[in-house]
Design a protein around this motif. Structure first.
Motif, PDB file in Angstrom:
ATOM      1  N   LEU A 213     -27.848 118.191  20.122  1.00 31.08           N
ATOM      2  CA  LEU A 213     -26.728 118.137  19.020  1.00 31.08           C
ATOM      3  C   LEU A 213     -27.356 116.958  17.756  1.00 31.08           C
ATOM      4  O   LEU A 213     -26.721 117.351  16.883  1.00 31.08           O
ATOM      5  CB  LEU A 213     -25.593 117.144  19.784  1.00 31.08           C
ATOM      6  CG  LEU A 213     -25.351 117.818  20.618  1.00 31.08           C
ATOM      7  CD1 LEU A 213     -23.471 116.915  21.602  1.00 31.08           C
ATOM      8  CD2 LEU A 213     -24.153 118.717  19.772  1.00 31.08           C
ATOM      9  N   THR A 214     -28.854 116.658  17.846  1.00 28.94           N
ATOM     10  CA  THR A 214     -29.401 116.352  16.679  1.00 28.94           C
ATOM     11  C   THR A 214     -30.065 117.665  16.063  1.00 28.94           C
ATOM     12  O   THR A 214     -30.298 117.320  14.425  1.00 28.94           O
ATOM     13  CB  THR A 214     -31.063 115.344  16.427  1.00 28.94           C
ATOM     14  OG1 THR A 214     -32.212 116.015  17.191  1.00 28.94           O
ATOM     15  CG2 THR A 214     -30.864 114.388  18.404  1.00 28.94           C
ATOM     16  N   GLY A 215     -29.860 118.827  16.267  1.00 30.16           N
ATOM     17  CA  GLY A 215     -30.209 119.935  15.436  1.00 30.16           C
ATOM     18  C   GLY A 215     -31.465 120.422  15.620  1.00 30.16           C
ATOM     19  O   GLY A 215     -31.864 120.968  15.454  1.00 30.16           O
ATOM     20  N   LYS A 216     -32.333 119.151  16.461  1.00 27.76           N
ATOM     21  CA  LYS A 216     -33.786 119.735  16.134  1.00 27.76           C
ATOM     22  C   LYS A 216     -33.971 121.209  16.940  1.00 27.76           C
ATOM     23  O   LYS A 216     -35.570 121.178  16.786  1.00 27.76           O
ATOM     24  CB  LYS A 216     -34.300 117.967  16.318  1.00 27.76           C
ATOM     25  CG  LYS A 216     -34.839 117.598  17.871  1.00 27.76           C
ATOM     26  CD  LYS A 216     -35.453 116.500  18.376  1.00 27.76           C
ATOM     27  CE  LYS A 216     -35.446 116.005  19.449  1.00 27.76           C
ATOM     28  NZ  LYS A 216     -35.974 114.937  19.053  1.00 27.76           N
ATOM     29  N   TYR A 217     -33.525 121.599  17.986  1.00 23.65           N
ATOM     30  CA  TYR A 217     -33.779 122.587  18.839  1.00 23.65           C
ATOM     31  C   TYR A 217     -33.412 123.641  17.615  1.00 23.65           C
ATOM     32  O   TYR A 217     -32.317 123.808  17.797  1.00 23.65           O
ATOM     33  CB  TYR A 217     -34.207 122.143  20.410  1.00 23.65           C
ATOM     34  CG  TYR A 217     -34.113 121.164  20.934  1.00 23.65           C
ATOM     35  CD1 TYR A 217     -35.720 121.351  21.023  1.00 23.65           C
ATOM     36  CD2 TYR A 217     -33.256 119.953  20.778  1.00 23.65           C
ATOM     37  CE1 TYR A 217     -36.217 119.659  21.720  1.00 23.65           C
ATOM     38  CE2 TYR A 217     -34.073 119.128  21.933  1.00 23.65           C
ATOM     39  CZ  TYR A 217     -35.385 118.868  22.098  1.00 23.65           C
ATOM     40  OH  TYR A 217     -35.740 118.003  22.752  1.00 23.65           O
ATOM     41  N   LEU A 218     -34.689 124.616  17.777  1.00 26.39           N
ATOM     42  CA  LEU A 218     -34.056 125.851  16.695  1.00 26.39           C
ATOM     43  C   LEU A 218     -34.160 127.359  17.712  1.00 26.39           C
ATOM     44  O   LEU A 218     -34.801 127.124  18.705  1.00 26.39           O
ATOM     45  CB  LEU A 218     -34.652 125.805  15.421  1.00 26.39           C
ATOM     46  CG  LEU A 218     -33.703 124.644  14.817  1.00 26.39           C
ATOM     47  CD1 LEU A 218     -34.619 125.116  13.215  1.00 26.39           C
ATOM     48  CD2 LEU A 218     -32.690 124.415  14.306  1.00 26.39           C
ATOM     49  N   VAL A 252     -24.962 124.997  17.245  1.00 32.23           N
ATOM     50  CA  VAL A 252     -25.133 123.289  16.743  1.00 32.23           C
ATOM     51  C   VAL A 252     -24.688 123.472  16.165  1.00 32.23           C
ATOM     52  O   VAL A 252     -25.063 122.735  14.660  1.00 32.23           O
ATOM     53  CB  VAL A 252     -26.029 122.395  17.781  1.00 32.23           C
ATOM     54  CG1 VAL A 252     -26.532 121.490  17.305  1.00 32.23           C
ATOM     55  CG2 VAL A 252     -25.831 122.919  19.722  1.00 32.23           C
ATOM     56  N   GLN A 253     -25.996 124.475  14.601  1.00 31.32           N
ATOM     57  CA  GLN A 253     -26.711 123.705  13.687  1.00 31.32           C
ATOM     58  C   GLN A 253     -25.422 124.340  12.758  1.00 31.32           C
ATOM     59  O   GLN A 253     -25.772 123.631  12.021  1.00 31.32           O
ATOM     60  CB  GLN A 253     -27.870 125.503  13.476  1.00 31.32           C
ATOM     61  CG  GLN A 253     -28.726 125.322  13.821  1.00 31.32           C
ATOM     62  CD  GLN A 253     -29.458 123.754  13.766  1.00 31.32           C
ATOM     63  OE1 GLN A 253     -29.807 123.482  12.651  1.00 31.32           O
ATOM     64  NE2 GLN A 253     -30.397 123.369  14.639  1.00 31.32           N
ATOM     65  N   ASP A 254     -24.128 125.174  13.024  1.00 30.81           N
ATOM     66  CA  ASP A 254     -23.214 125.361  12.450  1.00 30.81           C
ATOM     67  C   ASP A 254     -22.514 124.162  12.548  1.00 30.81           C
ATOM     68  O   ASP A 254     -21.243 123.471  11.584  1.00 30.81           O
ATOM     69  CB  ASP A 254     -22.212 125.978  13.385  1.00 30.81           C
ATOM     70  CG  ASP A 254     -22.596 127.702  13.402  1.00 30.81           C
ATOM     71  OD1 ASP A 254     -23.723 128.269  11.760  1.00 30.81           O
ATOM     72  OD2 ASP A 254     -21.952 128.604  14.147  1.00 30.81           O
TER      73      ASP A 254
END
Ligand code: NDP
Length: 318
Positions: A213-218, A252-254
């Motif tokens: 949820l930190t958004g670091k995994y794309l 998650v990116q959204d």
């Protein structure tokens, strides 16, 4: 820092609690582990969670050493019993009186403390009568080795049964430690309503879904160097289920614009989100470096407006 009562008890814990699963004694060197504990203390965290089984007992040792010079009265230290930590003899697992009595002594020795504030059943033991388990916990409390009792990943029904027995024995079962995050909401249906009724709080683990949820995994990209997903000592295995869900990584990116609207980072949004639930006493965060602690702790005390909570639901709805 903000503090919340743990269950229907007088004990207050920091609403951000620091935990050392996967990191201390395993993924990170001891110096980094100590720096993370320092960062937690500097940020006002007073509550620390570990378990005998983390890094096969090493995590308790590392945490005990990192807290050695702190005033004991200013800390709330939690540990857990259930899983085997060494040779797998017939009594080295579960919640039998024998395993509980031996485990608490080992945990206190490694944590270098006379008592833990919260002693938790790491799982439910279907092979031991619950009466035996609760009597052993009551004796641990009476011996002054633990002040309160908690459990982890018990169902609503198990919580109700454990709570009733604890009450009969004159001890307090005041906490439940389940997984809970924006992407793992199982407890909302039964565990939370039952706990609220009984006066049990949740101390929720993996509030940033182990980093997801930190958004670091794309989606479609390799895990960043130094992340849990790239950890060769066992961390990667624990997170692979989440990382396999590309649709989830995309959604998650959204969430990014929602975090920006609140002037929060993604990690702060995720931690703040679990704290919106009144039955949650603490978000139990992990960290592989001190900067993450400093960042995530800023989620304490944040209120997310209802319309943004709704937008988060819509973004993550299946
Ligand atoms: P989190 O969801 O907080 O994940 C922590 C990890 O996410 C960090 O180690 C780091 O991993 C990454 N991370 C955190 N913040 C940031 C940030 N700001 N930026 C980038 N990456 C970040 O919780 P954990 O999964 O670590 O669990 C927390 C605690 O919960 C445990 O220590 C334990 O005490 C408890 N727990 C209890 C369980 C139970 O059965 N009762 C089970 C599991 C955990 P990295 O940098 O390596 O990517």
């Amino acid at each position: 820092m903000h503090f919340r009562h743990l269950g229907r008890s007088g004990l207050k814990i920091s609403e951000i609690t620091y935990g050392n699963w996967i990191t201390h004694g395993s993924q990170v060197e001891n110096d980094t582990a100590t720096a993370c504990v320092r960062a937690a203390l500097d940020a006002g965290i007073t509550s620390f969670d570990t378990a005998d089984v983390y890094a096969n007992t090493k995590a308790e040792e590392v945490l005990g050493a990192a807290l050695a010079h702190e005033r004991r009265e200013s800390l709330e230290i939690f540990t857990k019993v259930y899983f085997p930590t060494g040779p797998m003899g017939p009594n080295d697992t579960g919640l039998s009186r024998k395993h509980i009595m031996e485990s608490i002594n080992g945990s206190l020795r490694r944590l270098d403390t006379d008592y833990v504030d919260l002693y938790q059943a790491h799982r439910y033991d279907y092979a031991t009568p619950l009466e035996e388990t609760m009597q052993a916990f009551a004796d641990v409390v009476r011996a002054g080795k633990a002040l309160y009792i908690g459990v982890s990943e018990w169902t609503a029904e198990q919580l109700r049964a454990g709570h009733a027995l604890a009450k009969e024995l004159g001890i307090s079962l005041i906490s439940s430690q389940p997984q809970y995050s924006m992407v793992w909401r199982v407890i909302e249906d039964e565990v939370v309503p039952t706990s609220s009724e009984l006066g049990i709080s949740q101390i929720v683990w993996s509030p940033v879904a182990q980093g997801v949820l930190t958004g670091k995994y794309l989606p479609g990209q390799a895990a960043p160097d130094g992340s849990r997903a790239a950890d060769t000592k066992g961390g990667a295995k624990m997170i692979e289920g989440l990382l396999g869900r590309e649709d989830l990584l995309r959604r998650v990116q959204d969430l990014r614009p929602v975090a920006q609207e609140l002037d929060l980072t993604m990690a702060q949004l995720a931690v703040a989100w679990v704290l919106q639930n009144d039955n949650v006493a603490a978000a139990l965060i992990g960290a592989s470096r001190p900067e993450q602690v400093a960042e995530n702790v800023a989620a304490a005390g944040i209120r997310i407006p209802g319309e943004l909570m709704k937008r988060i639901d819509e973004i993550l709805a299946d």
